[in-house]
Design an enzyme around this catalytic site. Structure first.
Site, PDB file in Angstrom:
ATOM      1  N   LYS A 283       1.155  -1.416  -0.185  1.00 30.99           N
ATOM      2  CA  LYS A 283       0.071  -0.179   0.136  1.00 30.99           C
ATOM      3  C   LYS A 283       0.342   1.475   0.273  1.00 30.99           C
ATOM      4  O   LYS A 283       2.000   1.374   0.626  1.00 30.99           O
ATOM      5  CB  LYS A 283      -0.736  -0.166   1.283  1.00 30.99           C
ATOM      6  CG  LYS A 283      -1.705   1.159   1.181  1.00 30.99           C
ATOM      7  CD  LYS A 283      -3.012   1.127   2.272  1.00 30.99           C
ATOM      8  CE  LYS A 283      -4.087   1.918   2.653  1.00 30.99           C
ATOM      9  NZ  LYS A 283      -4.952   1.512   3.598  1.00 30.99           N
ATOM     10  N   GLU A 370     -20.071  -4.311   9.645  1.00 33.97           N
ATOM     11  CA  GLU A 370     -21.062  -4.007   9.695  1.00 33.97           C
ATOM     12  C   GLU A 370     -22.410  -5.058  10.545  1.00 33.97           C
ATOM     13  O   GLU A 370     -22.075  -4.882  11.903  1.00 33.97           O
ATOM     14  CB  GLU A 370     -22.083  -3.109   9.193  1.00 33.97           C
ATOM     15  CG  GLU A 370     -20.623  -2.008   8.758  1.00 33.97           C
ATOM     16  CD  GLU A 370     -19.810  -2.150   7.446  1.00 33.97           C
ATOM     17  OE1 GLU A 370     -19.191  -1.779   7.195  1.00 33.97           O
ATOM     18  OE2 GLU A 370     -20.181  -3.190   6.955  1.00 33.97           O
ATOM     19  N   ARG A 398     -25.784  -0.743   6.263  1.00 32.24           N
ATOM     20  CA  ARG A 398     -25.643  -2.669   5.962  1.00 32.24           C
ATOM     21  C   ARG A 398     -25.981  -3.286   7.143  1.00 32.24           C
ATOM     22  O   ARG A 398     -26.202  -4.566   6.645  1.00 32.24           O
ATOM     23  CB  ARG A 398     -24.657  -2.766   5.232  1.00 32.24           C
ATOM     24  CG  ARG A 398     -23.935  -1.832   4.631  1.00 32.24           C
ATOM     25  CD  ARG A 398     -21.861  -2.065   4.372  1.00 32.24           C
ATOM     26  NE  ARG A 398     -21.849  -2.781   3.998  1.00 32.24           N
ATOM     27  CZ  ARG A 398     -20.803  -3.587   2.828  1.00 32.24           C
ATOM     28  NH1 ARG A 398     -19.956  -2.748   3.533  1.00 32.24           N
ATOM     29  NH2 ARG A 398     -20.733  -3.858   2.049  1.00 32.24           N
TER      30      ARG A 398
END
Length: 636
Positions: A283, A370, A398
């Site tokens: 990353k 979630e 969600r």
């Protein structure tokens, strides 16, 4: 070829490795230059430059489809699909979106601002292809952070059950989502990153058998069994899991080696059925500052490219709501061991990184999950803990079923704290926190509150922790507070369902919720200049509504305006209108908020201007509706 000349990804075909490496360098330069100027996601895109180039070099993008998970890793994709000349408008009003949008480019096959959706969408496209007798490749690119989401695992489970459905899943494994990944799956993926590629081991075995005298292809069935046995021995544990789920597993592959990537993707395209290519990336690759601080440089506001430091504001800003929330919750948690903060991979964004550092035993990160976060909180509440589920408004959507089924039906004291509620700006429609008032207000047992400023936020955090009669939810906006004085401790909880009278006036009643309280006060000031006296109520609670305060004032004054930074259908204004109707108080009501439309990416002020939510605009609407004679006289 220069990147600026590349208007179609198929132009990558036939380019040499050296030419592709030049394109990769130019992508990183443009990416860094743009994000440094406009702000945006940095680390994710920098890490997938070679992956994107190599994948597109092996596909026909006039026919084949690539589905990107989340979209903030798809900046290189945008630069390779004809958006170089507009890329400087990234995340600006009417400019290039920070996420994929089907209406922006024919190469954006599926829009996504929430994680873990790519495999499901790609499998749907692959099934549609097969049902219609078409021939094209479908690829899902998913990050290892998104793999912690249950939806991705559901899709893998389904795809693995379809051995005749060709689907390529590219796992971009950089050991990160926004923050370091948590859980068993990332831990095993890390073991895989340290293991040698296994597909080539078994393929080389096959080649060696073919060259044995008098053997050739005659041992094909037996060879297949030997290969599978070798793979079971060679594939590390998670690789074996993917194989057992029905995927051909290839990897891990160096995500920054173009030759190896191209060769691997070409090989993967030849395998029938579902295939997973595990690509190990870094990353922030190519920008050392981002490589060294992968959390901080996941996304950035405008910054100095040479130093990596944010461009300072012209004047000091008050603390953000997220920071005030994090500091307040942490202080309470330090004095109450039953308080547990829960995040779904958003510690820094929600301010829970403060809790993580100071009270780590009372902090839980569940990854991008979630639904699990909400039911986990319900379980904690069953055992007498005080769970604080801190999730962006847009992401809590969600887990709607879990809120209803696992929390509200059982009336469990879970404290929901929704950061980024309201208009969020440059992230666009997928991230706007528009719907939490409406989708929570309709559920029995739920209490809803929102602060007018950061000091009231502190009191509401204390209120939510103390409230144990059932679930309670707090919404607060993105960005900085107003700079009002804050208390270090000793916050007094608010009485549930009681509002606050801020201003007296005889001509109109303004009832505001949360972040719209201060703008409503500005509206009252402007109306005063027109000779109109306004009463202003800070509702504090959308449910239960303070009908004892609001209804008598509405009946007496006869004109009502409601203010909210959320969707109008089913929102706070609807709650007030319903209460008036139920009490047979027939007075006119203007509901000011976000109409039934999507709010595109722009700065919050630009969005508010487009929606008519600036004070002058709201005053004009009120004057036209209720005081047209005064408005005409003022113009004259």
């Amino acid at each position: 070829m220069h990147l600026s000349e590349l208007t179609h990804p198929n132009q990558l075909h036939g380019l040499s490795i050296h030419q592709l490496q030049q394109i990769a360098r130019q992508i990183r330069e443009k990416h860094l230059e743009t994000v440094a100027a406009t702000g945006g996601h940095l680390g994710p895109g920098l890490g997938v430059v070679e992956l994107t180039i190599a994948l597109y070099q092996t596909l026909d993008l006039d026919r084949d489809k690539v589905i990107w998970d989340v979209g903030h890793q798809a900046y290189p994709h945008k630069l390779l699909t004809g958006r170089y000349s507009q890329f400087h408008t990234l995340r600006q009003k009417n400019g290039i979106a920070g996420y994929l949008k089907r209406c922006e480019s024919k190469f954006d096959h599926f829009g996504a601002g929430h994680a873990s959706t790519s495999i499901s969408a790609a499998l749907g496209m692959a099934l549609a292809r097969d049902m219609q007798g078409e021939k094209f490749k479908v690829v899902a690119v998913i990050g290892d952070g998104a793999l912690t989401g249950g939806m991705a695992l559901e899709a893998i489970n389904h795809a693995g059950h379809l051995p005749k459905t060709n689907l390529l899943v590219v796992l971009n494994d950089n050991e990160m989502s926004i923050s370091p990944n948590v859980g068993a799956i990332p831990r095993y993926l890390n073991k895989l990153r340290l293991s040698p590629p296994v597909q080539f081991l078994t393929d080389n075995l096959e080649e060696q058998f073919k060259h044995l005298p008098f053997v050739g292809d005659s041992l094909a069935p037996e060879l297949g069994r030997v290969k599978e046995g070798m793979k079971r021995l060679a594939v590390p544990k998670v690789g074996a899991v993917f194989e057992e789920l029905g995927f051909t597993y290839i990897g891990p592959i160096d995500g920054h080696n173009l030759e190896e990537l191209i060769s691997t993707f070409q090989q993967a395209h030849q395998h029938p059925g579902p295939v997973l290519v595990h690509v190990a990336t870094v990353k922030g690759k190519g920008y050392e500052i981002a490589e060294q601080d992968q959390v901080g440089y996941h996304a950035q506001n405008p910054f100095n490219l040479a130093t990596g430091k944010a461009i300072p504001s012209s004047k000091p800003k008050p603390p953000s709501y997220s920071k005030v929330f994090g500091e307040t919750l942490t202080k309470i948690a330090e004095n109450n061991p039953r308080v547990v903060g829960i995040t779904a991979a958003m510690a820094t964004g929600t301010g829970l990184d403060i809790l993580q550092k100071r009270v780590p035993n009372q902090y839980i990160d569940v990854g991008i999950a979630e639904q699990h976060a909400v039911t986990l909180a319900a379980g904690l509440a069953c055992e007498g803990m005080r769970p604080v589920a801190t999730i962006y408004s847009t992401f809590l959507q969600r887990a709607f079923d879990q809120i209803v089924h696992d929390v509200c039906i059982q009336n469990l004291p879970v404290f929901f704290c929704m950061d980024r509620a309201g208009i969020v700006g440059a992230d666009g429609p997928t991230h706007q926190g528009m719907y939490d008032i409406a989708y929570l207000r309709c559920i029995p047992n739920m209490v809803l509150m929102a602060p007018k400023d950061e000091a009231e936020l502190q009191r509401m955090v204390a209120t939510g922790i103390q409230y144990t009669d059932g679930p309670i939810a707090l919404r607060y906006p993105r960005g900085n507070g107003y700079g009002v004085p804050l208390m270090e401790e000793g916050w007094e909880p608010l009485p549930i369902g009681k509002g606050e009278l801020l201003r007296h006036g005889d001509d109109i009643l303004l009832v505001a919720y949360g972040s719209m309280v201060y703008p409503s006060m500005q509206v009252a000031e402007i109306l005063h200049e027109h000779g109109i006296g306004a009463t202003v109520v800070n509702a504090r609670f959308a449910k239960p509504l303070d009908t004892d305060l609001i209804l008598p004032l509405a009946g007496k004054i006869g004109r009502v305006v409601t203010f909210e930074e959320g969707c109008l259908p089913g929102g706070f204004g609807s709650a007030v209108a319903e209460a008036l109707l139920d009490a047979d108080i027939m007075v006119p009501v203007i509901r000011i908020g976000v109409p039934d439309q999507l709010v595109d990416h722009a700065s919050p002020d630009e969005s508010k201007a487009d929606l008519g939510l600036l004070p002058d605009q709201m005053v004009d609407r009120i004057l036209q509706k209720y005081f047209s004679k005064q408005a005409t006289a003022a113009i004259a």
